[in-house]
Enzyme design. Structure first.
Site, PDB file in Angstrom:
ATOM      1  N   ARG A 241       0.856  -1.180   0.000  1.00  8.35           N
ATOM      2  CA  ARG A 241       0.000   0.000   0.000  1.00  8.35           C
ATOM      3  C   ARG A 241       0.895   1.234   0.000  1.00  8.35           C
ATOM      4  O   ARG A 241       1.948   1.255   0.659  1.00  8.35           O
ATOM      5  CB  ARG A 241      -0.911   0.023   1.235  1.00  8.35           C
ATOM      6  N   GLU A 270      -3.647   7.334  -4.459  1.00  3.56           N
ATOM      7  CA  GLU A 270      -4.196   6.686  -5.659  1.00  3.56           C
ATOM      8  C   GLU A 270      -5.581   7.225  -6.011  1.00  3.56           C
ATOM      9  O   GLU A 270      -6.402   7.366  -5.102  1.00  3.56           O
ATOM     10  CB  GLU A 270      -4.356   5.183  -5.403  1.00  3.56           C
ATOM     11  N   HIS A 288      -1.299  -0.169  -9.681  1.00  2.21           N
ATOM     12  CA  HIS A 288      -1.890  -1.118  -8.710  1.00  2.21           C
ATOM     13  C   HIS A 288      -2.438  -2.364  -9.418  1.00  2.21           C
ATOM     14  O   HIS A 288      -3.632  -2.670  -9.338  1.00  2.21           O
ATOM     15  CB  HIS A 288      -2.988  -0.414  -7.887  1.00  2.21           C
ATOM     16  N   ALA A 290      -0.743  -5.594  -9.250  1.00  3.84           N
ATOM     17  CA  ALA A 290       0.027  -6.791  -8.882  1.00  3.84           C
ATOM     18  C   ALA A 290      -0.801  -8.077  -8.934  1.00  3.84           C
ATOM     19  O   ALA A 290      -0.284  -9.139  -9.261  1.00  3.84           O
ATOM     20  CB  ALA A 290       0.665  -6.614  -7.504  1.00  3.84           C
TER      21      ALA A 290
END
Ligand code: DGY
Length: 337
Positions: A241, A270, A288, A290
């Site tokens: 994060r 974000e 973001h 992954a």
């Protein structure tokens, strides 16, 4: 008159076939388009809901559940659940769940790839080439940091951290990790990883990867002080994060060349990305993603659906969702990032 069925709100469009499983037991209200729900809109959606299936973009805290007297369960589609104020949910007896396990390998693949891309300057080199700046092979061009034989440091050695450690074996890396508590010997052996104190992890890692959950206690755990303690020329990769890292301090370290490079998949604000980071050539930035493969995203939704059904007392595991999260498991209200 027939008794009305419990109502479930699905906060984002996910996969219709998987969401449809909810219809066996519940009246389902779906959100047709990807939506950045304002807090008031979430509160309105929850007002007559018995359950909710949400993603990490949807913050559910005390204010959102204050007017939701029937709410019994909130299933998060994601392993990280800092978008949920689990203490506030638990205080109301609302069960919260997440989706661990199903995204481990995909996320570990990505973490390893991002670390390698940063260390070997892959996106920087591609931009340079696309900009037409390559005038021919050059002996001194784009020299990167070594991966094989180097020391990998993993901060947060849960399932994903362990997956990254197992991948590192194939590259002949020495693997260090830091967690609040040491892993059992058998797991350490399987990952060929050694527990070290946090300071040693910072000082000895050539490549530091962050995979720890974000809580109020570890906000900016990588700040200017921690960055200054990292090995000169090291790389930093964050797939957890954004709030774990002081992005301004990281940009300073990258620009000063104290760190060779960074790989960032997550950001504090974000979807906004700090312009000090976008200005750095030696950082690989991804939005973001992954866990973003189709099979994994489907598995996450499937697990969240199962969790919601069970948490609401239905299906084969009625009353026993496999992945409850509680304030004791670490969920603490922090700002949504
Ligand atoms: C998670 O699951 O927490 C990821 O950040 C999104 O897949």
């Amino acid at each position: 008159m027939a008794e009305s069925r419990p109502k479930v709100w699905v906060s984002q469009p996910l996969y219709e076939d998987l969401e449809a499983r909810l219809e066996q037991w519940f009246d389902v209200t779906r959100t047709a388009q990807v939506t950045d729900h304002a807090p008031a809109a979430i509160a309105a959606a929850l007002a007559d809901a018995d359950g909710a299936l949400v993603t990490l973009n949807d913050r559910i805290g005390a204010a959102e559940i204050a007017g939701a007297p029937r709410l019994r369960a909130v299933a998060n589609v994601g392993v990280g659940y800092n978008n949920l104020d689990v203490a506030a949910l638990a205080a109301r007896g609302i069960v919260a769940t997440n989706t661990p396990g199903v995204l481990t390998e995909t996320t570990a693949d990505f973490g390893f790839a991002l670390m390698m891309a940063a260390a070997r300057r892959i996106t920087e080199a591609e931009h340079w080439l696309r900009d037409g700046r390559w005038q021919g092979w050059g002996f001194h061009q784009m020299l990167g940091a070594e991966i094989h034989g180097s020391t990998l440091g993993i901060l947060g050695m849960g399932r994903i951290g362990q997956g990254i450690a197992r991948r590192a074996r194939g590259f002949g890396m020495r693997v260090l990790y830091h967690n609040r508590s040491r892993l059992p010997d058998a797991v350490e052996r399987d990952c060929a990883a050694t527990w070290v104190a946090r300071e040693s992890l910072l000082a000895e890692s050539d490549h530091l990867v962050l995979v720890l959950p974000y809580t109020a206690a570890n906000h900016h755990v990588i700040d200017a002080v921690a960055l200054a303690r990292m090995k000169p020329g090291a790389t930093l990769t964050n797939i957890a994060r954004g709030g774990l890292v002081d992005e301004g301090a990281l940009a300073d370290a990258l620009q000063a060349g104290r760190l060779a490079a960074a790989g960032l998949d997550v950001f504090e604000g974000e979807p906004a990305v700090d312009p000090r980071l976008t200005a750095c050539r030696n950082v690989v930035l991804t939005p973001h993603i992954a866990s973003a493969s189709l099979p994994t995203r489907r598995a996450m939704v499937s697990l969240a659906v199962d969790n919601l059904v069970a948490a609401m007392g239905q299906g084969p595991d009625a009353g026993r969702p496999s992945d409850p999260v509680t304030p004791q498991t670490g969920g603490k209200a922090v700002p949504l990032q």
